[in-house]
Design an enzyme around this catalytic site. Structure first.
Site, PDB file in Angstrom:
ATOM      1  CB  SER A   1      -4.539   3.821  -0.221  1.00 37.55           C
ATOM      2  OG  SER A   1      -4.351   5.147  -0.662  1.00 37.55           O
TER       3      SER A   1
ATOM      4  CG  ASP B   1      -0.811   4.394  -0.742  1.00 34.66           C
ATOM      5  OD1 ASP B   1      -1.329   3.371  -0.295  1.00 34.66           O
ATOM      6  OD2 ASP B   1      -1.430   5.240  -1.418  1.00 34.66           O
TER       7      ASP B   1
END
Length: 601
Positions: free
Chosen positions: A363, A476
């Site tokens: 991320s 993610d």
């Protein structure tokens, strides 16, 4: 130490014997020479023998589901000198539960069950010693203790072309390695300079029988034994590859990326086994932007690759640290806007003189990690981060909420502008993670366009749209692994610094049930009635992603050599206006913990 002395000490130490007590025991064992690439035994074969490894290295392979001809074979461990294999089979006679393959030319001492029974008839204490050894090994296994990672000792340098930059790099690397411990350079043209019993070896010269034993003794004397080879095939090159812990293929990046004839020696065998780790080192003639690494990787098998720019001492030192097990891996965790703390941590690391040799993250950690891998300074990282997240406001890039609340266009536009190019062309090795929506598996991104990797690793479910990775939808990386210390451990790094931004405190609310949407609207915008502390929709989605892996993040952090946990809990996950304060929190945390860690290295 010669082979006979080593064997004597090995048997004596294992059974708790000394002096003349060892000789009759040692005579009961048979010596077995196993060339690199040959099996000692395969999984499923009858087991009735115990082996001590005197010199060399063995690999432990397990076949899964191969009874019907399919399945995978997995490398699960290694056996180094003074370790044993086959104790349990010696006692039970059960089939081998794993296959043992020689990773290099090896010498073993073996004894079968009949021989051991004869031996224990006159020396019954040996059976007790053997049982104790098995019990100790099983206890280590059940307690989660693992065998220490092996050090890279034998290094094989194979130039793919006889170019001056490649030769210059090899010589400079050997000189730098000597700073980490005694290094012995073995060049077939002048072996006598190293004290070898052989003066030199020509391209067609076969290795004399005295040479392998002498080379084995050098491993006890030197931290590194470096086998230099010529670009063409030769008995020396074949021998060096068999002895290597790691093979470095060194090439001039400006030359043709196609396979060279000598590389046929380096491919995995028909069973898919690779006896040593293989790395591609691309030597670049200038400090210009690195390009076209993908062409080199597409043509050949390599476990990883490294870049060395001509006259760039830092690149040489980085490669030397990788080989010396002294490389530092930096793992940057997820956390949305709290990830600005990574900038402060990086600044503190640079000020402390810590060189980063490998970078990975999930991320927001992957976004800043890619910039670090590109060679940015802390000042560049600060300025670009402020421009991209504070000025650019990517968390307010709202769209029609069919797939996500935020379109992600602003973030991708800034990523393409600030981080163009491919992952494999980054100066420092880099990886990031994304999570497949369908299978729940993890993608480890080490190649391909940087912007596509960033899009996948930062695709926070519900907040940002998913990415397409190998024709699968991915989100993610923090969904499955927000702090990938375990992935970093797969690479040749000696120490890992990890930055965990997850929140570990609980907060109580001052209401019995969630206020209605109208009550929240009156509280936030009209300033009427009580003030409610309720996260916004984007923050709620981000927090939901975080809590899904909070336990795993904690476990991963425990595996780092230095874990940094900046105090960023008071900042919202989309609070970009607190940019400088969050950066400062990361800087303070690193400045506080770095001195003690550096002192203990």
């Amino acid at each position: 130490m010669n082979t006979s002395t080593r064997a004597h000490e090995l048997i004596g130490g294992y059974f708790g014997l000394s002096g003349d007590e060892v000789d009759p025991i040692l005579h009961a064992f048979e010596r077995k020479t196993l060339p690199g690439g040959q099996w000692l035994f395969r999984q499923g074969e009858p087991g009735d023998s115990l082996y001590f490894l005197v010199r060399g290295r063995l690999q432990v392979w397990i076949d899964q589901g191969r009874s019907n001809g399919d399945g995978e074979r997995t490398l699960v461990g290694e056996v180094v000198p003074e370790e044993t294999v086959g104790e349990i089979s010696l006692l039970t006679g059960e089939p081998r539960t794993a296959g043992i393959l020689a990773a290099r030319d090896s010498l073993l001492l073996g004894i079968d069950r009949a021989g051991f029974e004869r031996l224990t008839a006159s020396h019954p204490q040996l059976a007790i010693k053997l049982a104790g050894s098995i019990a100790a090994r099983l206890q280590r296994r059940t307690s989660g203790q693992s065998t220490p990672a092996r050090r890279l000792v034998n290094i094989c340098l194979i130039p793919l072309d006889p170019d001056a930059p490649v030769e210059g790099f090899s010589s400079e690397l050997i000189e730098t390695l000597a700073g980490f411990g005694p290094a012995l350079e073995l060049n077939p043209d002048d072996l006598d300079r190293a004290g070898s019993p052989v003066r030199s070896l020509g391209p067609k010269s076969e290795l004399p029988s005295a040479l392998p034993g002498w080379l084995d003794e050098q491993e006890d004397r030197f931290r590194f034994v470096i086998y230099r080879c010529h670009p063409g095939d030769s008995p020396w090159s074949r021998f060096a590859v068999r002895q290597a812990d790691i093979v470095l293929r060194v090439a001039d990046s400006s030359s043709d990326p196609g396979l060279r004839p000598i590389e046929s020696l380096l491919q995995a065998d028909d069973d898919g086994h690779r006896l040593a780790r293989h790395a591609l080192v691309l030597v670049h003639p200038s400090d210009d932007e690195i390009r076209n690494t993908g062409d080199w990787l597409e043509a050949r098998e390599a476990d990883f690759h490294l870049h060395a720019r001509t006259r760039n001492r830092r690149d040489i030192e980085r490669i030397a640290r990788v080989l010396a097990d002294r490389a530092v891996g930096l793992v940057l965790g997820a956390g949305a806007a709290r990830g600005f703390a990574h900038i402060g941590v990086y600044r503190a690391l640079v000020e402390a003189g810590i060189e980063i040799d490998w970078v990975g993250g999930s991320s927001i950690g992957a976004i800043f990690g890619a910039a670090i891998a590109k060679g940015w300074s802390p000042e560049q990282l600060f300025d670009a981060g402020h421009e991209a997240f504070v000025v650019g406001k990517p968390f307010s890039d709202f769209t029609l909420p069919l797939v996500s609340l935020i379109s992600g266009r602003r973030m991708m536009r800034e990523t393409r502008r600030l981080l163009p190019g491919s992952v494999e062309d980054l100066r420092i090795p880099f990886f990031c993670l994304s999570s497949n929506l369908d299978s729940g598996s993890v993608n480890v991104h080490t190649r391909g366009p940087i912007d596509r990797a960033i899009q996948a690793t930062a695709a926070m479910p519900g907040a940002l749209p998913p990415a397409v990775v190998n024709r699968h939808l991915a989100v993610d990386g923090a969904v499955l692994n927000g702090l990938p210390v375990d992935v970093m451990r797969q690479w040749p790094v000696g120490e890992i610094v990890a930055v965990d931004l997850s929140s570990r405190k609980s907060y109580e609310v001052d209401y019995a049930e969630l206020p209605s949407a109208w009550a929240l609207l009156r509280s936030r915008w009209l300033r009427l009635g009580p003030r409610y502390r309720v996260p916004g929709l984007v923050t709620l989605l981000l927090k939901s992603t975080e809590i899904g892996s909070v336990l795993r993040v904690k476990q991963q952090g425990e595996g780092a050599d230095l874990l940094l946990t900046p105090d960023v809990r008071r900042f919202g996950m989309t609070e970009t206006k607190a940019f400088e304060k969050i950066v400062e929190a990361g800087y303070r945390e690193a400045c506080e913990k770095l001195p003690e860690w550096i002192a203990g290295r």
